[in-house]
Write a protein that holds these residues in place. Structure first.
Motif, PDB file in Angstrom:
ATOM      1  N   ASP A  40       0.842  -1.165   0.005  1.00 33.88           N
ATOM      2  CA  ASP A  40      -0.048  -0.060   0.124  1.00 33.88           C
ATOM      3  C   ASP A  40       0.895   1.419  -0.028  1.00 33.88           C
ATOM      4  OD1 ASP A  40      -1.721   2.331   0.744  1.00 33.88           O
ATOM      5  OD2 ASP A  40      -2.626   1.273   2.491  1.00 33.88           O
ATOM      6  N   THR A  41       1.254   1.698  -1.110  1.00 28.72           N
ATOM      7  CA  THR A  41       2.204   2.824  -1.190  1.00 28.72           C
ATOM      8  C   THR A  41       1.812   4.183  -0.609  1.00 28.72           C
ATOM      9  OG1 THR A  41       1.719   3.463  -3.657  1.00 28.72           O
ATOM     10  CG2 THR A  41       3.498   1.729  -3.017  1.00 28.72           C
ATOM     11  N   GLY A  42       0.385   4.473  -0.470  1.00 26.68           N
ATOM     12  CA  GLY A  42      -0.300   5.591  -0.299  1.00 26.68           C
ATOM     13  C   GLY A  42       0.117   5.489   1.141  1.00 26.68           C
ATOM     14  N   ALA A  43       0.330   4.524   1.964  1.00 23.01           N
ATOM     15  CA  ALA A  43       0.542   4.244   3.472  1.00 23.01           C
ATOM     16  C   ALA A  43       1.946   4.842   3.770  1.00 23.01           C
ATOM     17  CB  ALA A  43       0.510   2.844   3.838  1.00 23.01           C
ATOM     18  N   MET A  44       2.757   4.659   2.846  1.00 27.24           N
ATOM     19  CA  MET A  44       4.237   5.316   3.067  1.00 27.24           C
ATOM     20  C   MET A  44       4.222   6.702   2.855  1.00 27.24           C
ATOM     21  SD  MET A  44       6.109   2.558   0.700  1.00 27.24           S
ATOM     22  CE  MET A  44       7.713   2.504   1.260  1.00 27.24           C
ATOM     23  N   TYR A  45       3.402   7.437   1.950  1.00 28.10           N
ATOM     24  CA  TYR A  45       3.281   8.959   1.936  1.00 28.10           C
ATOM     25  C   TYR A  45       2.536   9.186   3.123  1.00 28.10           C
ATOM     26  CZ  TYR A  45       4.988   8.869  -2.801  1.00 28.10           C
ATOM     27  OH  TYR A  45       5.770   8.480  -3.944  1.00 28.10           O
ATOM     28  N   ARG A  46       1.731   8.469   3.633  1.00 29.92           N
ATOM     29  CA  ARG A  46       1.194   8.860   5.007  1.00 29.92           C
ATOM     30  C   ARG A  46       1.941   8.983   6.095  1.00 29.92           C
ATOM     31  NH1 ARG A  46      -4.800   8.886   5.126  1.00 29.92           N
ATOM     32  NH2 ARG A  46      -5.516   8.670   2.973  1.00 29.92           N
ATOM     33  N   ALA A  47       2.807   8.005   6.051  1.00 36.72           N
ATOM     34  CA  ALA A  47       3.780   7.831   7.270  1.00 36.72           C
ATOM     35  C   ALA A  47       4.692   8.917   7.339  1.00 36.72           C
ATOM     36  CB  ALA A  47       4.568   6.480   7.216  1.00 36.72           C
ATOM     37  N   ILE A 100      -2.918  16.859   4.561  1.00 38.47           N
ATOM     38  CA  ILE A 100      -1.627  17.512   4.121  1.00 38.47           C
ATOM     39  C   ILE A 100      -0.690  16.453   3.284  1.00 38.47           C
ATOM     40  CG2 ILE A 100      -1.332  18.810   6.136  1.00 38.47           C
ATOM     41  CD1 ILE A 100       0.905  16.964   6.621  1.00 38.47           C
ATOM     42  N   VAL A 101      -1.223  15.073   3.282  1.00 31.30           N
ATOM     43  CA  VAL A 101      -0.615  14.016   2.518  1.00 31.30           C
ATOM     44  C   VAL A 101      -0.035  14.327   1.054  1.00 31.30           C
ATOM     45  CG1 VAL A 101      -2.377  12.426   2.192  1.00 31.30           C
ATOM     46  CG2 VAL A 101      -0.083  11.796   2.204  1.00 31.30           C
ATOM     47  N   SER A 102      -1.109  14.933   0.316  1.00 31.62           N
ATOM     48  CA  SER A 102      -0.979  15.190  -1.186  1.00 31.62           C
ATOM     49  C   SER A 102       0.183  16.322  -1.385  1.00 31.62           C
ATOM     50  CB  SER A 102      -1.971  15.580  -1.918  1.00 31.62           C
ATOM     51  OG  SER A 102      -2.893  16.785  -1.493  1.00 31.62           O
ATOM     52  N   LEU A 103       0.547  17.188  -0.424  1.00 33.92           N
ATOM     53  CA  LEU A 103       1.647  18.071  -0.407  1.00 33.92           C
ATOM     54  C   LEU A 103       2.757  17.534  -0.183  1.00 33.92           C
ATOM     55  CD1 LEU A 103      -0.019  20.987   1.840  1.00 33.92           C
ATOM     56  CD2 LEU A 103       0.761  21.205  -0.469  1.00 33.92           C
ATOM     57  N   GLU A 130      -0.388  -0.906  -4.889  1.00 31.49           N
ATOM     58  CA  GLU A 130      -1.370  -0.003  -5.360  1.00 31.49           C
ATOM     59  C   GLU A 130      -1.112   1.368  -4.879  1.00 31.49           C
ATOM     60  OE1 GLU A 130      -3.382   2.146  -3.608  1.00 31.49           O
ATOM     61  OE2 GLU A 130      -3.631   0.875  -1.538  1.00 31.49           O
ATOM     62  N   GLY A 131      -1.274   2.449  -5.659  1.00 35.52           N
ATOM     63  CA  GLY A 131      -0.675   3.713  -5.609  1.00 35.52           C
ATOM     64  C   GLY A 131      -1.363   4.809  -6.615  1.00 35.52           C
ATOM     65  N   ARG A 132      -0.515   5.461  -7.114  1.00 33.65           N
ATOM     66  CA  ARG A 132      -0.726   6.522  -8.262  1.00 33.65           C
ATOM     67  C   ARG A 132       0.248   6.441  -9.326  1.00 33.65           C
ATOM     68  NH1 ARG A 132      -3.706   6.884  -4.123  1.00 33.65           N
ATOM     69  NH2 ARG A 132      -4.703   8.686  -3.540  1.00 33.65           N
ATOM     70  N   ASP A 133       1.215   6.000  -9.122  1.00 36.20           N
ATOM     71  CA  ASP A 133       2.176   6.084 -10.122  1.00 36.20           C
ATOM     72  C   ASP A 133       3.097   4.519 -10.221  1.00 36.20           C
ATOM     73  OD1 ASP A 133       3.602   5.741  -7.642  1.00 36.20           O
ATOM     74  OD2 ASP A 133       5.048   7.210  -7.924  1.00 36.20           O
ATOM     75  N   GLN A 134       2.260   3.533  -9.918  1.00 36.84           N
ATOM     76  CA  GLN A 134       3.019   2.274  -9.786  1.00 36.84           C
ATOM     77  C   GLN A 134       3.214   1.747 -11.235  1.00 36.84           C
ATOM     78  OE1 GLN A 134       4.107   0.908  -6.409  1.00 36.84           O
ATOM     79  NE2 GLN A 134       3.865   3.213  -6.647  1.00 36.84           N
ATOM     80  N   ARG A 158     -17.609   6.448   0.236  1.00 36.16           N
ATOM     81  CA  ARG A 158     -16.593   5.332   0.703  1.00 36.16           C
ATOM     82  C   ARG A 158     -15.760   5.859   1.713  1.00 36.16           C
ATOM     83  NH1 ARG A 158     -14.979   2.523  -5.206  1.00 36.16           N
ATOM     84  NH2 ARG A 158     -17.216   1.900  -5.604  1.00 36.16           N
ATOM     85  N   ARG A 159     -15.078   7.074   1.490  1.00 42.22           N
ATOM     86  CA  ARG A 159     -14.035   7.789   2.262  1.00 42.22           C
ATOM     87  C   ARG A 159     -14.734   8.190   3.507  1.00 42.22           C
ATOM     88  NH1 ARG A 159      -8.907   6.937   2.471  1.00 42.22           N
ATOM     89  NH2 ARG A 159      -8.474   7.651   0.364  1.00 42.22           N
ATOM     90  N   TRP A 160     -15.971   8.713   3.530  1.00 42.35           N
ATOM     91  CA  TRP A 160     -16.716   9.210   4.622  1.00 42.35           C
ATOM     92  C   TRP A 160     -17.088   8.044   5.494  1.00 42.35           C
ATOM     93  CZ3 TRP A 160     -21.914   8.346   6.181  1.00 42.35           C
ATOM     94  CH2 TRP A 160     -22.264   9.064   7.000  1.00 42.35           C
ATOM     95  N   ARG A 185      -4.572  18.016  -7.007  1.00 43.31           N
ATOM     96  CA  ARG A 185      -3.084  17.685  -6.801  1.00 43.31           C
ATOM     97  C   ARG A 185      -2.818  16.682  -7.182  1.00 43.31           C
ATOM     98  NH1 ARG A 185      -1.308  21.937  -3.331  1.00 43.31           N
ATOM     99  NH2 ARG A 185       0.703  21.136  -3.785  1.00 43.31           N
ATOM    100  N   ASP A 186      -2.857  15.264  -7.066  1.00 44.68           N
ATOM    101  CA  ASP A 186      -2.628  14.215  -7.239  1.00 44.68           C
ATOM    102  C   ASP A 186      -2.520  13.886  -8.839  1.00 44.68           C
ATOM    103  OD1 ASP A 186      -2.438  13.512  -4.844  1.00 44.68           O
ATOM    104  OD2 ASP A 186      -4.160  11.936  -4.853  1.00 44.68           O
ATOM    105  N   ARG A 187      -3.461  14.665  -9.815  1.00 46.62           N
ATOM    106  CA  ARG A 187      -3.489  14.655 -11.110  1.00 46.62           C
ATOM    107  C   ARG A 187      -2.484  15.561 -11.920  1.00 46.62           C
ATOM    108  NH1 ARG A 187      -9.274  13.969 -11.406  1.00 46.62           N
ATOM    109  NH2 ARG A 187      -9.288  16.340 -10.849  1.00 46.62           N
ATOM    110  N   THR A 188      -2.042  17.088 -10.840  1.00 42.98           N
ATOM    111  CA  THR A 188      -1.297  17.741 -11.718  1.00 42.98           C
ATOM    112  C   THR A 188       0.271  17.992 -11.264  1.00 42.98           C
ATOM    113  OG1 THR A 188      -2.030  19.292 -10.128  1.00 42.98           O
ATOM    114  CG2 THR A 188      -3.248  19.403 -12.384  1.00 42.98           C
ATOM    115  N   ARG A 189       0.484  17.264 -10.006  1.00 38.53           N
ATOM    116  CA  ARG A 189       1.930  17.024  -9.965  1.00 38.53           C
ATOM    117  C   ARG A 189       2.847  16.726 -10.988  1.00 38.53           C
ATOM    118  NH1 ARG A 189       0.450  12.989  -6.233  1.00 38.53           N
ATOM    119  NH2 ARG A 189       0.457  14.859  -4.605  1.00 38.53           N
ATOM    120  N   PRO A 190       4.060  17.456 -11.170  1.00 40.69           N
ATOM    121  CA  PRO A 190       4.621  17.245 -12.222  1.00 40.69           C
ATOM    122  C   PRO A 190       5.368  15.844 -12.494  1.00 40.69           C
ATOM    123  CG  PRO A 190       5.847  18.888 -10.764  1.00 40.69           C
ATOM    124  CD  PRO A 190       4.570  18.501 -10.384  1.00 40.69           C
TER     125      PRO A 190
END
Ligand code: DC
Length: 229
Positions: A40-47, A100-103, A130-134, A158-160, A185-190
């Motif tokens: 779960d790669t999002g979990a790494m960004y969250r950490a 703040i995680v997407s920042l 799983e993630g955004r850029d895998q 689902r998130r709620w 933010r997730d879509r437009t980061r360079p």
């Protein structure tokens, strides 16, 4: 492993997509069924985001974030996430971290370091990640790539519900608005932005039960694994 290119015999399956598309639940169940490791790669960004909150640094400062991540060690072990050896699995699911995680994920040094850890984690183990850029950046040579989507309203619902189950009572509109900001933010980061790999299979999960999504992906994976690569 260099982007999946040097260890072609290791099966890597990537699942990318926006927040709330069901990636983690689906990936976890697929990993269980197939006997693969799950990342779960999002979990790494969250950490890393949690570490930034604790260190009280200004997350808009690229230098401070780069310096912080160079001192961290983030590891995944099945469903558990460890930050410098501490189990932070539930601490990374708070609204504060989500906010703040997407920042944090915008920072190039943070991304480079996490990509390194993600590739190292595969070693020789068949993996569902799983993630955004895998499928685009981290494992461009993955055996099978999926891009999971669902409508914004469905994803926010689902998130709620997830937050409610964790005892965090937020207004649905607030969750939806925040999700839109994060999607943007997730879509437009360079770098490492949320875009489907050209060879990804797209699955719209609206109106589907998790189990149905799992079965669709499982049959694609089994087919792909049985074919010569
Ligand atoms: O999937 P998630 O909500 O736990 O992801 C947390 C954040 O990390 C999200 O804003 C997107 C970012 N992320 C990323 O940029 N790249 C990844 N591979 C995984 C997550």
């Amino acid at each position: 492993m260099d982007g999946g290119g040097s260890v072609l015999d290791v099966i890597v399956v990537t699942i990318d997509g926006p927040a709330g598309a069901g990636k983690s639940t689906v990936a976890r169940e697929l990993a269980r069924r197939l006997g693969f490791q799950f990342l779960d790669t999002g979990a790494m960004y969250r950490a890393v985001a949690l570490a930034a909150i604790r260190a009280k640094i200004d997350i808009r400062s690229a230098d401070l974030l780069s310096n912080l991540v160079s001192q961290l060690d983030v590891r995944l072990n099945e469903d558990q996430v460890f930050l410098n050896g501490e189990n932070v699995t539930s601490l990374i699911r708070t609204w504060e971290v989500t906010n703040i995680v997407s920042l944090v994920a915008d920072n190039q040094d943070v991304r480079n370091r996490l990509v390194e850890w993600q590739r190292a984690a595969v070693q020789h183990l068949p993996t569902i990640t799983e993630g955004r850029d895998q499928g685009t950046v981290v494992f461009p040579q993955a055996r099978c790539k999926f891009f999971l989507t669902a409508s914004a309203t469905e994803r926010a619902k689902r998130r709620w519900s997830d937050l409610q189950e964790r005892g965090q009572d937020y207004n649905f509109e607030e969750v939806l608005t925040h999700q839109e900001l994060r999607d943007e933010r997730d879509r437009t980061r360079p770098f490492g932005s949320l875009i489907p790999a050209t060879d990804a299979i797209h699955i719209d999960t609206d109106g589907l039960e998790i189990i149905q999504v799992v079965e669709i992906l499982e049959s694609w994976i089994r087919k792909s694994v049985s074919e010569p690569h």
